[in-house]
Design a protein around this motif. Structure first.
Motif, PDB file in Angstrom:
ATOM      1  N   LEU A 138       0.847  -1.182   0.000  1.00  0.00           N
ATOM      2  CA  LEU A 138       0.000   0.000   0.000  1.00  0.00           C
ATOM      3  C   LEU A 138       0.889   1.242   0.000  1.00  0.00           C
ATOM      4  O   LEU A 138       2.009   1.214   0.514  1.00  0.00           O
ATOM      5  CB  LEU A 138      -0.868  -0.018   1.257  1.00  0.00           C
ATOM      6  N   SER A 139       0.429   2.340  -0.587  1.00  0.00           N
ATOM      7  CA  SER A 139       1.211   3.571  -0.561  1.00  0.00           C
ATOM      8  C   SER A 139       0.291   4.759  -0.307  1.00  0.00           C
ATOM      9  O   SER A 139      -0.920   4.681  -0.509  1.00  0.00           O
ATOM     10  CB  SER A 139       1.977   3.768  -1.867  1.00  0.00           C
ATOM     11  N   GLY A 140       0.885   5.856   0.154  1.00  0.00           N
ATOM     12  CA  GLY A 140       0.123   7.073   0.402  1.00  0.00           C
ATOM     13  C   GLY A 140      -0.421   7.161   1.811  1.00  0.00           C
ATOM     14  O   GLY A 140      -0.022   6.422   2.712  1.00  0.00           O
ATOM     15  N   LEU A 141      -1.351   8.082   2.008  1.00  0.00           N
ATOM     16  CA  LEU A 141      -1.915   8.358   3.320  1.00  0.00           C
ATOM     17  C   LEU A 141      -3.089   7.440   3.646  1.00  0.00           C
ATOM     18  O   LEU A 141      -3.889   7.110   2.781  1.00  0.00           O
ATOM     19  CB  LEU A 141      -2.374   9.815   3.404  1.00  0.00           C
ATOM     20  N   ALA A 142      -3.172   7.053   4.902  1.00  0.00           N
ATOM     21  CA  ALA A 142      -4.291   6.252   5.401  1.00  0.00           C
ATOM     22  C   ALA A 142      -4.396   6.519   6.901  1.00  0.00           C
ATOM     23  O   ALA A 142      -3.732   7.415   7.434  1.00  0.00           O
ATOM     24  CB  ALA A 142      -4.078   4.774   5.098  1.00  0.00           C
ATOM     25  N   THR A 143      -5.241   5.751   7.584  1.00  0.00           N
ATOM     26  CA  THR A 143      -5.478   5.970   9.011  1.00  0.00           C
ATOM     27  C   THR A 143      -5.420   4.647   9.767  1.00  0.00           C
ATOM     28  O   THR A 143      -5.997   3.645   9.320  1.00  0.00           O
ATOM     29  CB  THR A 143      -6.856   6.613   9.244  1.00  0.00           C
ATOM     30  N   ILE A 144      -4.698   4.647  10.878  1.00  0.00           N
ATOM     31  CA  ILE A 144      -4.778   3.523  11.818  1.00  0.00           C
ATOM     32  C   ILE A 144      -6.060   3.720  12.611  1.00  0.00           C
ATOM     33  O   ILE A 144      -6.175   4.630  13.435  1.00  0.00           O
ATOM     34  CB  ILE A 144      -3.570   3.481  12.763  1.00  0.00           C
ATOM     35  N   ASP A 157     -11.834  -0.598   5.622  1.00  0.00           N
ATOM     36  CA  ASP A 157     -10.673  -1.425   5.935  1.00  0.00           C
ATOM     37  C   ASP A 157      -9.928  -1.760   4.642  1.00  0.00           C
ATOM     38  O   ASP A 157     -10.518  -2.240   3.677  1.00  0.00           O
ATOM     39  CB  ASP A 157     -11.136  -2.711   6.624  1.00  0.00           C
ATOM     40  N   THR A 158      -8.618  -1.512   4.634  1.00  0.00           N
ATOM     41  CA  THR A 158      -7.809  -1.846   3.446  1.00  0.00           C
ATOM     42  C   THR A 158      -7.343  -3.301   3.472  1.00  0.00           C
ATOM     43  O   THR A 158      -6.819  -3.792   2.477  1.00  0.00           O
ATOM     44  CB  THR A 158      -6.556  -0.960   3.394  1.00  0.00           C
TER      45      THR A 158
END
Length: 283
Positions: free
Chosen positions: A130-136, A187-188
């Motif tokens: 995965l790349s870039g911005l995401a959130t925990i 959810d990724t």
């Protein structure tokens, strides 16, 4: 700007492996090997026990967690820069976030004071990250694991035997802790998690998730407030921010463990479920 790193705060370094003071960016991985001999030292009686130095760094010592005795991480896996360190952060992620460089194989927990804890990680094989911005968005101790539909479709020989999942505990591929990555509220199915596959740390070998030593994921888990932004660097960003460590490590084939080996009925019957009331605090 000088980037300095040191051993974990408030932890004595193992003299034979970690240099005193800080490590500059140019000296990451350099080992200070000091030996001394006392010519006039008294003779030790043959019957006296000989002290043996532990085969692990203090931050990777054996750990009691959730009723399990986690083994130490042997020194061979934590050589040079492939270990947890504290230092000045010079990346581009904001304070209070996580920054992952899948090309240099590091995860940074960026603090509000401009410092960061840097952990070595194992990452996905080429094209699987995965790349870039995401959130925990969530975090769990000793989570269970079920392969995704994509895993079952693309690598049935690796994941087919686990389509019904593996319960949380010592057999789970997610290890002692997992952080769950979401994007746009969904959810990724990518995770930041622990692993027993020690050779994978510092290399590429997973199906896309980000792996840490179990001692490191417990340390990170205890310091993450939800929700927390996570940035996974692109190749361009990695080259811009940390060219010296770009493409550190090698690409490994998947570690294949058969379902019969991992989930045989006799072994599973003797398993203990994790006691989540006895989780380790920072160590």
């Amino acid at each position: 700007m000088t980037l300095e790193w040191c051993c974990p705060m408030n932890m004595p370094a193992t003299p034979s492996l970690a240099p005193s003071g800080h490590l500059t960016r140019r000296s990451f991985g350099a080992l200070l090997l000091a030996t001394s001999a006392a010519a006039c030292a008294p003779q030790v009686p043959e019957s006296a026990p000989v002290a043996v130095a532990p085969d692990w760094l203090p931050e990777y010592a054996p750990l009691r967690d959730a009723g399990y005795d986690l083994p130490a991480i042997p020194l061979q896996f934590t050589q040079g820069i492939n270990r947890r360190m504290e230092g000045i952060y010079t990346g581009e992620a904001p304070p209070g976030s996580i920054d992952v460089d899948p090309y240099a194989k590091f995860l940074y927990h960026v603090k509000l004071d401009g410092t960061a804890t840097r952990y070595p990680v194992g990452v996905g094989r080429q094209g699987r990250t995965l790349s870039g911005l995401a959130t925990i968005q969530d975090k769990r101790a000793w989570p269970g694991w079920t392969p995704t539909a994509n895993m079952l479709r693309t690598e049935p020989e690796v994941y087919g035997g686990f389509r019904n999942g593996v319960p949380g505990g010592l057999r789970s591929p997610l290890g002692a802790r997992a952080l769950y990555i979401h994007r746009n509220g969904r959810d990724t199915y990518y995770r930041v998690h622990g692993t027993n596959d020690l050779p994978s740390i510092g290399n590429s070998g997973s199906a896309g998730c980000i792996r840490l030593f179990n001692q490191d994921i417990i340390h990170l888990f205890n310091n993450v407030d939800l929700p927390m932004t996570i940035n996974i660097r692109s190749e361009v960003e990695s080259l811009r921010v940390d060219p010296e460590n770009y493409n550190r490590g090698v690409e490994l084939p998947p570690t294949i463990i058969s379902a019969d080996e991992l989930l045989n009925s006799e072994a599973v019957a003797s398993d203990r479920a994790p006691d989540l009331s006895q989780l380790a605090s920072n160590f």
